[in-house]
Design an enzyme around this catalytic site. Structure first.
Site, short mmCIF file in Angstrom:
data_model
loop_
_atom_site.label_atom_id
_atom_site.label_comp_id
_atom_site.label_asym_id
_atom_site.label_seq_id
_atom_site.Cartn_x
_atom_site.Cartn_y
_atom_site.Cartn_z
N GLY A 143 -37.25 49.88 71.63
CA GLY A 143 -35.97 50.18 70.97
C GLY A 143 -34.76 49.60 71.66
N ASN B 176 -40.20 47.66 68.50
CA ASN B 176 -38.84 47.49 68.01
C ASN B 176 -38.86 47.47 66.49
OD1 ASN B 176 -36.37 47.32 69.41
ND2 ASN B 176 -37.00 45.44 70.44
N SER C 184 -32.38 45.76 71.90
CA SER C 184 -32.21 44.37 71.42
C SER C 184 -32.22 43.39 72.59
CB SER C 184 -30.89 44.27 70.65
OG SER C 184 -29.80 44.55 71.52
N HIS D 292 -27.65 53.15 82.65
CA HIS D 292 -26.26 53.16 82.17
C HIS D 292 -25.64 54.55 82.32
CE1 HIS D 292 -26.98 49.39 79.48
NE2 HIS D 292 -26.81 49.08 80.74
N CYS E 268 -9.99 66.47 87.44
CA CYS E 268 -11.02 67.05 88.30
C CYS E 268 -10.57 68.43 88.80
CB CYS E 268 -11.26 66.11 89.48
SG CYS E 268 -12.31 66.78 90.77
N ASP F 113 -28.30 59.66 76.75
CA ASP F 113 -28.42 60.89 75.95
C ASP F 113 -29.31 61.95 76.57
OD1 ASP F 113 -30.48 58.94 73.65
OD2 ASP F 113 -31.07 59.96 75.50
N CYS G 251 -9.97 67.84 92.87
CA CYS G 251 -8.93 66.98 93.49
C CYS G 251 -7.90 66.48 92.49
CB CYS G 251 -9.60 65.80 94.19
SG CYS G 251 -10.15 64.52 93.03
N GLN H 38 -31.64 52.59 79.12
CA GLN H 38 -30.24 52.18 78.94
C GLN H 38 -29.47 53.32 78.24
OE1 GLN H 38 -30.01 47.76 77.60
NE2 GLN H 38 -32.04 48.50 76.97
N1 APR Z 1 -37.72 52.39 66.06
C1 APR Z 1 -37.86 51.21 66.74
N2 APR Z 1 -36.81 50.40 67.03
C2 APR Z 1 -35.59 50.78 66.60
C3 APR Z 1 -35.37 51.99 65.89
C4 APR Z 1 -36.50 52.80 65.62
N3 APR Z 1 -36.40 53.96 64.96
N4 APR Z 1 -34.03 52.08 65.62
C5 APR Z 1 -33.46 50.97 66.13
N5 APR Z 1 -34.39 50.19 66.71
C6 APR Z 1 -34.20 48.93 67.45
C7 APR Z 1 -33.28 47.94 66.78
O1 APR Z 1 -34.03 47.11 65.90
C8 APR Z 1 -32.76 47.14 67.99
O2 APR Z 1 -33.71 46.14 68.34
O3 APR Z 1 -33.58 49.26 68.67
C9 APR Z 1 -32.74 48.19 69.09
C10 APR Z 1 -31.35 48.73 69.35
O4 APR Z 1 -30.58 47.68 69.88
P1 APR Z 1 -29.05 47.99 70.30
O5 APR Z 1 -28.37 48.72 69.21
O6 APR Z 1 -28.48 46.70 70.79
O7 APR Z 1 -29.17 49.02 71.52
P2 APR Z 1 -29.51 48.69 73.02
O8 APR Z 1 -30.43 47.52 73.14
O9 APR Z 1 -29.97 49.96 73.66
O10 APR Z 1 -28.08 48.30 73.64
C11 APR Z 1 -28.02 48.05 75.02
O11 APR Z 1 -25.63 47.89 74.86
O12 APR Z 1 -23.60 48.60 74.11
C12 APR Z 1 -24.46 48.66 75.16
O13 APR Z 1 -24.48 50.37 76.75
C13 APR Z 1 -24.91 50.06 75.47
O14 APR Z 1 -27.02 50.73 76.45
C14 APR Z 1 -26.42 49.98 75.40
C15 APR Z 1 -26.70 48.50 75.56
#
Ligand code: APR
Length: 260
Positions: free
Chosen positions: A196, A224, A198, A122, A156, A107, A159, A104
């Site tokens: 990593g 996580n 949510s 994404h 662009c 980077d 274009c 997702q």
């Molecule tokens: N090690 C393990 N887990 C981690 C760490 C770490 N160092 N740092 C953060 N986390 C976990 C957090 O506990 C959380 O469960 O990573 C998760 C990050 O969750 P979000 O911030 O919601 O990110 P993500 O799930 O990638 O979001 C999904 O939401 O806003 C949109 O497009 C955006 O791709 C993104 C999507």
């Protein structure tokens, strides 16, 4: 935790089609904030700023916000480097144990760590693409023109259409190729390594549900800092802690098992 890591390693070694699904949490140890943890990007910036509708209303305003975020160091993707979690995942792919990484993240750190089969669910924030002709260029070229005060910086070169970062904004469709590959991989998957994320944003969060609901269900391994929103429904092995630390220990355990 050792017993959980060992169980996860045994599942990975025994799998034929293991897939990884990653989110922003795999990149926080590279200095890129995630979105929803304390101090995450959405605790500092209105997510609506990254909606397609608002971008189209005033692209120049978004590009100014983008430069400010980069200058603040809050979201400077170009200067981030892959961390141990990215490296461990790339190694598992080289060993043939992980077939594909569905990320997702925008980077580019999986690719820079050496992962080859990467699905950018994404998109990618290091490219800018024209909304009219789809021509793409490095985002740093647009940033340089903006900083130099070029009035057509975000236009662009081919274009004169509007240039937008090639990341999927809210209200924007997932790239069709990413959606198709993710669907095929989910259907074949017999082990899903969730790292990593949510699991609060769809359709990415549908992937663990899909692999769990098919027959036979895949086994889901979750790494996580906090349990994901779906861990009760989908997760078989929940490992809470640092992605860099846990992925390194998982890789080491897999290598020990393979020596036998
Ligand atoms: N090690 C393990 N887990 C981690 C760490 C770490 N160092 N740092 C953060 N986390 C976990 C957090 O506990 C959380 O469960 O990573 C998760 C990050 O969750 P979000 O911030 O919601 O990110 P993500 O799930 O990638 O979001 C999904 O939401 O806003 C949109 O497009 C955006 O791709 C993104 C999507």
């Amino acid at each position: 935790m050792e017993d959980k890591i060992r169980k996860a390693a045994e599942i990975l070694v025994g799998a034929q089609n293991a897939v990884a699904l990653t989110g922003a949490g795999i990149s926080t140890e590279s200095g890129i904030p995630d979105f929803r943890s304390p101090g995450g990007l959405w605790t500092k910036v209105d997510p609506g700023e990254f909606s397609l509708d608002r971008f189209l209303q005033n692209p120049t305003r978004f590009w100014r916000l983008h430069l400010d975020l980069k200058a603040s160091g809050e979201f400077d993707l170009a200067s981030a480097a892959p961390n141990a979690a990215h490296a461990a995942l790339a190694r598992l792919e080289q060993m043939g144990l992980v077939k594909c990484v569905i990320t997702q993240n925008v980077d580019n750190l999986h690719q820079r760590a050496g992962s080859v089969e990467v699905v950018e669910f994404h998109g990618n924030m290091l490219r800018a693409a024209c909304l009219r002709c789809r021509a793409a260029e490095p985002i740093e070229d647009v940033e340089a023109r903006l900083t130099a005060g070029d009035p057509d910086a975000a236009r662009c070169r081919k274009c004169q259409g509007v240039l937008k970062p090639d990341a999927v904004f809210f209200g924007e469709a997932i790239p069709a190729k990413a959606m198709n590959i993710s669907h095929v991989q989910s259907q074949k998957c017999d082990a899903l390594l969730v790292i990593g994320t949510s699991l609060q944003v769809y359709p990415a969060a549908q992937i663990p549900m899909t692999v769990k609901l098919k027959y036979p269900p895949a086994q889901v391994l979750e790494i996580n800092r906090e349990p994901s929103a779906l861990h009760e429904q989908v997760t078989d092995v929940l490992m809470l802690g640092s992605a860099g630390d846990l992925m390194t220990r998982l890789l080491n355990t897999v290598e020990e098992l393979l020596k036998r």
